[in-house]
Design an enzyme around this catalytic site. Structure first.
Site, PDB file in Angstrom:
ATOM      1  N   ALA A  66     -41.621 -56.336 -45.531  1.00 19.46           N
ATOM      2  CA  ALA A  66     -41.627 -56.546 -46.981  1.00 19.46           C
ATOM      3  C   ALA A  66     -40.198 -56.375 -47.468  1.00 19.46           C
ATOM      4  O   ALA A  66     -39.380 -55.716 -46.817  1.00 19.46           O
ATOM      5  CB  ALA A  66     -42.553 -55.534 -47.644  1.00 19.46           C
ATOM      6  N   GLU A 112     -47.408 -56.772 -39.512  1.00 15.76           N
ATOM      7  CA  GLU A 112     -48.770 -56.739 -40.067  1.00 15.76           C
ATOM      8  C   GLU A 112     -49.297 -58.152 -40.318  1.00 15.76           C
ATOM      9  O   GLU A 112     -50.466 -58.448 -40.070  1.00 15.76           O
ATOM     10  CB  GLU A 112     -48.775 -55.894 -41.349  1.00 15.76           C
ATOM     11  N   GLU A 132     -41.410 -48.588 -40.767  1.00 18.01           N
ATOM     12  CA  GLU A 132     -41.435 -48.047 -42.132  1.00 18.01           C
ATOM     13  C   GLU A 132     -41.058 -46.569 -42.188  1.00 18.01           C
ATOM     14  O   GLU A 132     -40.505 -46.080 -43.169  1.00 18.01           O
ATOM     15  CB  GLU A 132     -42.835 -48.230 -42.752  1.00 18.01           C
TER      16      GLU A 132
HETATM   17  N1  DAK Z   1     -35.989 -56.305 -46.884  1.00 20.42           N
HETATM   18  C1  DAK Z   1     -34.913 -56.789 -47.548  1.00 20.42           C
HETATM   19  N2  DAK Z   1     -33.807 -57.251 -46.943  1.00 20.42           N
HETATM   20  C2  DAK Z   1     -33.780 -57.217 -45.595  1.00 20.42           C
HETATM   21  C3  DAK Z   1     -34.861 -56.715 -44.846  1.00 20.42           C
HETATM   22  C4  DAK Z   1     -36.019 -56.255 -45.546  1.00 20.42           C
HETATM   23  N3  DAK Z   1     -37.118 -55.827 -44.916  1.00 20.42           N
HETATM   24  N4  DAK Z   1     -34.523 -56.802 -43.547  1.00 20.42           N
HETATM   25  C5  DAK Z   1     -33.309 -57.346 -43.487  1.00 20.42           C
HETATM   26  N5  DAK Z   1     -32.846 -57.596 -44.722  1.00 20.42           N
HETATM   27  C6  DAK Z   1     -31.568 -58.167 -45.101  1.00 20.42           C
HETATM   28  C7  DAK Z   1     -30.443 -57.191 -44.958  1.00 20.42           C
HETATM   29  O1  DAK Z   1     -30.344 -56.362 -46.099  1.00 20.42           O
HETATM   30  C8  DAK Z   1     -29.244 -58.130 -44.849  1.00 20.42           C
HETATM   31  O2  DAK Z   1     -28.931 -58.614 -46.140  1.00 20.42           O
HETATM   32  P1  DAK Z   1     -27.390 -58.608 -46.674  1.00 20.42           P
HETATM   33  O3  DAK Z   1     -26.914 -57.204 -46.509  1.00 20.42           O
HETATM   34  O4  DAK Z   1     -26.695 -59.589 -45.775  1.00 20.42           O
HETATM   35  O5  DAK Z   1     -27.487 -59.077 -48.090  1.00 20.42           O
HETATM   36  C9  DAK Z   1     -29.805 -59.301 -44.057  1.00 20.42           C
HETATM   37  O6  DAK Z   1     -31.231 -59.226 -44.210  1.00 20.42           O
HETATM   38  C10 DAK Z   1     -29.496 -59.231 -42.572  1.00 20.42           C
HETATM   39  O7  DAK Z   1     -29.888 -57.966 -42.113  1.00 20.42           O
HETATM   40  P2  DAK Z   1     -28.938 -56.979 -41.244  1.00 20.42           P
HETATM   41  O8  DAK Z   1     -27.522 -57.199 -41.616  1.00 20.42           O
HETATM   42  O9  DAK Z   1     -29.490 -55.615 -41.401  1.00 20.42           O
HETATM   43  O10 DAK Z   1     -29.170 -57.567 -39.794  1.00 20.42           O
HETATM   44  P3  DAK Z   1     -29.115 -56.781 -38.420  1.00 20.42           P
HETATM   45  O11 DAK Z   1     -29.272 -57.831 -37.378  1.00 20.42           O
HETATM   46  O12 DAK Z   1     -27.949 -55.866 -38.351  1.00 20.42           O
HETATM   47  O13 DAK Z   1     -30.434 -55.859 -38.403  1.00 20.42           O
HETATM   48  C11 DAK Z   1     -32.822 -55.412 -38.695  1.00 20.42           C
HETATM   49  C12 DAK Z   1     -31.689 -56.451 -38.366  1.00 20.42           C
HETATM   50  C13 DAK Z   1     -34.120 -56.140 -38.771  1.00 20.42           C
HETATM   51  C14 DAK Z   1     -32.850 -54.375 -37.564  1.00 20.42           C
HETATM   52  C15 DAK Z   1     -32.455 -54.693 -40.035  1.00 20.42           C
HETATM   53  O14 DAK Z   1     -32.171 -55.686 -40.999  1.00 20.42           O
HETATM   54  C16 DAK Z   1     -33.591 -53.843 -40.534  1.00 20.42           C
HETATM   55  O15 DAK Z   1     -33.790 -52.727 -40.066  1.00 20.42           O
HETATM   56  N6  DAK Z   1     -34.333 -54.384 -41.539  1.00 20.42           N
HETATM   57  C17 DAK Z   1     -35.399 -53.602 -42.161  1.00 20.42           C
HETATM   58  C18 DAK Z   1     -36.628 -53.587 -41.297  1.00 20.42           C
HETATM   59  C19 DAK Z   1     -37.739 -52.756 -41.934  1.00 20.42           C
HETATM   60  O16 DAK Z   1     -37.547 -51.554 -42.182  1.00 20.42           O
HETATM   61  N7  DAK Z   1     -38.874 -53.371 -42.187  1.00 20.42           N
HETATM   62  C20 DAK Z   1     -39.992 -52.705 -42.827  1.00 20.42           C
HETATM   63  C21 DAK Z   1     -39.855 -52.826 -44.321  1.00 20.42           C
HETATM   64  S1  DAK Z   1     -41.174 -52.000 -45.171  1.00 20.42           S
HETATM   65  C22 DAK Z   1     -47.862 -53.771 -48.596  1.00 20.42           C
HETATM   66  C23 DAK Z   1     -47.637 -54.812 -47.756  1.00 20.42           C
HETATM   67  C24 DAK Z   1     -46.615 -54.717 -46.821  1.00 20.42           C
HETATM   68  C25 DAK Z   1     -45.809 -53.624 -46.783  1.00 20.42           C
HETATM   69  C26 DAK Z   1     -46.038 -52.560 -47.606  1.00 20.42           C
HETATM   70  C27 DAK Z   1     -47.057 -52.625 -48.547  1.00 20.42           C
HETATM   71  N8  DAK Z   1     -48.901 -53.819 -49.597  1.00 20.42           N
HETATM   72  C28 DAK Z   1     -49.936 -54.820 -49.407  1.00 20.42           C
HETATM   73  C29 DAK Z   1     -48.964 -52.888 -50.615  1.00 20.42           C
HETATM   74  C30 DAK Z   1     -44.715 -53.605 -45.817  1.00 20.42           C
HETATM   75  C31 DAK Z   1     -43.647 -52.767 -45.871  1.00 20.42           C
HETATM   76  C32 DAK Z   1     -42.481 -53.052 -45.034  1.00 20.42           C
HETATM   77  O17 DAK Z   1     -42.448 -54.027 -44.306  1.00 20.42           O
END
Ligand code: DAK
Length: 258
Positions: A66, A112, A132
């Protein structure tokens, strides 16, 4: 609805490809993209020319979760009012089979979403996980439930509590993925499978998917009863008569979808 973050292509062989299109942010699932996805899936679910759907991203990411930037400042009440679960529930109710073609990151909500699909083709580059915990929350769209049912308690605990990602091969061994292929063949493999499913009798496909999904929220007895009723129901379809007649007459069936 005009799609900003989703590319939809209908293929003549009876399936559609839905590609997430936010490459700059690794296809992070913002609310707009989720709204477009649900809208497209529901339309295709009603479209007689389409019998199967494929969800995919690009080589770097299926979806990295997300959109964290969209959620970061939200209060609990904001989250409640956004009611994003409603959208995810609507995906769960899609009746036609959905195949995920996954390359690169499938994290958090991306994982998911992948698990909400019925079949998963992953490329060797896939990185799958529920990270997360690293940003102070936990899975919110089925990650603790679907993952646990797929991989078992201890592996789900490890993934959810450490946020570690697993490879496509591990996903295959753990039962999250059907097949692992080189990245350049991932979408093609999913398309071949979609074409095959699209060539099957649609009513039987629909009732079979419904019965398999039923096993997740019912007892064995309830599930067997549900299965039996769907089985009987298929004897009211023209395709059952056609399928069995064609077998006896040693010819290819001509499905009508009725
Ligand atoms: N959200 C927003 N931006 C994201 C992102 C994300 N999840 N993942 C990556 N980006 C963005 C980064 O901010 C970056 O943007 P800029 O800085 O260039 O503007 C760009 O994508 C490239 O990312 P990185 O520079 O970080 O790239 P790397 O290759 O170094 O790293 C990575 C890739 C995937 C390891 C890293 O980006 C990362 O850790 N991303 C976050 C992964 C994460 O934590 N995902 C879980 C998010 S929480 C619900 C439904 C669903 C959910 C909750 C509730 N309901 C129905 C209520 C789900 C929650 C989640 O998924």
């Amino acid at each position: 609805m005009d799609y900003q973050f989703l590319l939809v292509t209908k293929e003549p062989a009876g399936f559609a490809v839905l590609q997430f299109n936010r490459p700059d942010v690794l296809n992070a699932l913002n609310m707009r993209l989720m709204e477009e996805l649900v809208d497209a899936l529901e339309q295709l679910d009603r479209d007689d020319e389409v019998r199967c759907m494929i969800l995919t991203g690009n080589e770097k990411a299926f979806a990295a979760g997300a959109d964290i930037k969209e959620m970061a400042d939200a209060s609990a009440v904001d989250m409640l009012i956004r009611d994003q679960f409603a959208r995810w529930d609507r995906i769960r109710k899609i009746k036609k089979p959905i195949i995920a073609a996954v390359s690169g990151f499938a994290l958090g909500g991306g994982c998911e979403l992948m698990m909400t699909c019925d079949i998963v083709i992953a490329s060797e580059s896939a990185k799958i996980g529920q990270p997360e915990i690293n940003i102070g929350v936990m899975p919110g769209a089925g990650g603790t439930q679907r993952l646990t049912r797929a991989v078992g308690k201890v592996k789900a605990m490890e993934m959810v509590l450490t946020g570690k990602t697993i490879s496509a091969q591990e996903g295959l061994q753990w039962g999250l993925v059907n097949k692992v292929v080189p990245v350049e063949y991932c979408l093609q493999e999913a398309k071949d499978l979609a074409r095959e499913i699209a060539s099957k009798p649609p009513v039987a496909v629909r009732l079979a998917k419904e019965a398999v999904l039923k096993s997740f929220d019912t007892t064995m007895e309830g599930g067997l009863e549900f299965e039996r009723k769907n089985f009987y129901l298929l004897f009211a379809s023209d395709d059952q008569k056609e399928g069995m007649e064609a077998f006896v007459q040693k010819r290819k069936p001509d499905w009508k979808g009725k």
